[in-house]
Design a protein around this motif. Structure first.
Motif, PDB file in Angstrom:
ATOM      1  N   LYS A 100       0.844  -1.185   0.000  1.00 20.55           N
ATOM      2  CA  LYS A 100       0.000   0.000   0.000  1.00 20.55           C
ATOM      3  C   LYS A 100       0.886   1.243   0.000  1.00 20.55           C
ATOM      4  N   ARG A 101       0.558   2.149  -0.890  1.00 17.93           N
ATOM      5  CA  ARG A 101       1.328   3.378  -0.972  1.00 17.93           C
ATOM      6  C   ARG A 101       0.916   4.322   0.156  1.00 17.93           C
ATOM      7  N   ARG A 102       1.893   4.942   0.783  1.00 18.11           N
ATOM      8  CA  ARG A 102       1.619   5.854   1.885  1.00 18.11           C
ATOM      9  C   ARG A 102       0.863   7.080   1.394  1.00 18.11           C
ATOM     10  N   TYR A 103      -0.086   7.548   2.232  1.00 15.61           N
ATOM     11  CA  TYR A 103      -0.851   8.737   1.870  1.00 15.61           C
ATOM     12  C   TYR A 103       0.024   9.975   1.954  1.00 15.61           C
ATOM     13  N   TYR A 146       3.806  11.603   2.121  1.00 17.37           N
ATOM     14  CA  TYR A 146       5.159  11.305   1.667  1.00 17.37           C
ATOM     15  C   TYR A 146       5.200   9.960   0.923  1.00 17.37           C
ATOM     16  N   PRO A 147       4.438   9.826  -0.145  1.00 21.31           N
ATOM     17  CA  PRO A 147       4.367   8.529  -0.835  1.00 21.31           C
ATOM     18  C   PRO A 147       5.659   8.113  -1.501  1.00 21.31           C
ATOM     19  N   GLY A 148       6.518   9.088  -1.828  1.00 22.59           N
ATOM     20  CA  GLY A 148       7.760   8.743  -2.485  1.00 22.59           C
ATOM     21  C   GLY A 148       7.558   8.394  -3.954  1.00 22.59           C
TER      22      GLY A 148
END
Length: 270
Positions: free
Chosen positions: A25-28, A30-32
């Motif tokens: 799951k991609r972070r909400y 600081y997704p990078g």
């Protein structure tokens, strides 16, 4: 019609592989950087496997991602046990299509040179290559030459050490009504497996051993049945990356070995 390249993944095969891959799951906040597509990355891994090219020289214009990215993704999937799960699914499909034959099986091993990682547990001095470092690929196949299990050891390990581990590692293959199958009725092997204690161990597993005896002349006829194991090894060593071991880490070379077994099963299943 253009011939499909070995690193291309069909839609049908990808539909089987994709559910087995770990989810991220991609972070909400600081997704990078966006994660490179798994399908393209797997094609990059297969490109390295079949061509034997070094990771750092993986062509960027092909869209597979960088070599280090493909390397990390392969290590991640190996640790997650993706290839074991994929072999289970493919074997189930083959049995559902009546393409597996558990009436008999054959076992054999082959040596490959190791150019790096001489101090690794699964690298050893080869008795058939003047003591040079190497590894062994062990295979167990059914009556049709379909790979049931493969394993990796050092070249100094005797073939017999992988007899029971390979037999016991065969998954319970479903796909048809009735009890899952995971034991062949008869097991064929050459003189390297000629140990009475292992014959007893096989009989305890309800497997009839057909193993050539040391000291007896050739002409037993077992070769007419065991050739499927030698043929499977030849196909297993089709990719250039498996003909010589370049990986320092045991798990990475084993990942290539298990992935090749999966691709060989996929060619039979699709």
């Amino acid at each position: 019609m253009a011939r499909r390249r070995p690193w291309d993944i069909s839609d049908d095969l990808w539909a089987v592989i994709e559910p087995l891959l770990p989810r991220h799951k991609r972070r909400y906040r600081y997704p990078g950087r966006k994660r490179i597509d798994d399908r393209r990355t797997l094609q990059g891994v297969l490109f390295v496997l079949y061509t034997g090219i070094q990771w750092e020289f993986l062509p960027q214009e092909l869209g597979f991602g960088s070599g280090p990215t493909c390397w990390r993704r392969l290590a991640e999937w190996q640790q997650a046990g993706v290839w074991d799960d994929l072999q289970q699914v493919l074997l189930d499909r083959l049995r559902a299509a009546d393409r597996l034959d558990f009436s008999r099986a054959a076992i054999d091993a082959s040596h490959v040179q190791a150019k790096r990682g001489r101090s690794r547990p699964k690298v050893g001095r080869s008795p058939v290559d003047r003591g040079r470092p190497g590894s062994k690929h062990h295979v167990l196949v059914d009556a049709n030459g379909t790979l049931l299990r493969v394993s990796l050891t050092g070249a100094h390990r005797h073939d017999i050490t992988q007899l029971l581990p390979l037999v016991d590692a065969v998954p319970h293959v479903r796909g048809r009504r009735g009890r899952p199958r995971h034991r062949p009725r008869v097991l064929y092997a050459d003189r390297g497996y000629d140990f009475d204690i292992y014959r007893r161990r096989l009989r305890e597993r309800n497997i009839t051993p057909k193993i050539a005896r040391r000291g007896h002349g050739h002409g037993s006829g077992l070769g007419r049945i065991r050739w499927v194991a030698e043929s499977a090894i030849a196909h297993l060593h089709g990719p250039r990356r498996l003909r010589i071991r370049w990986e320092t880490r045991d798990d990475m070379h084993d990942a290539f070995l298990q992935l090749t077994a999966c691709m060989n099963l996929a060619r039979r299943a699709f």
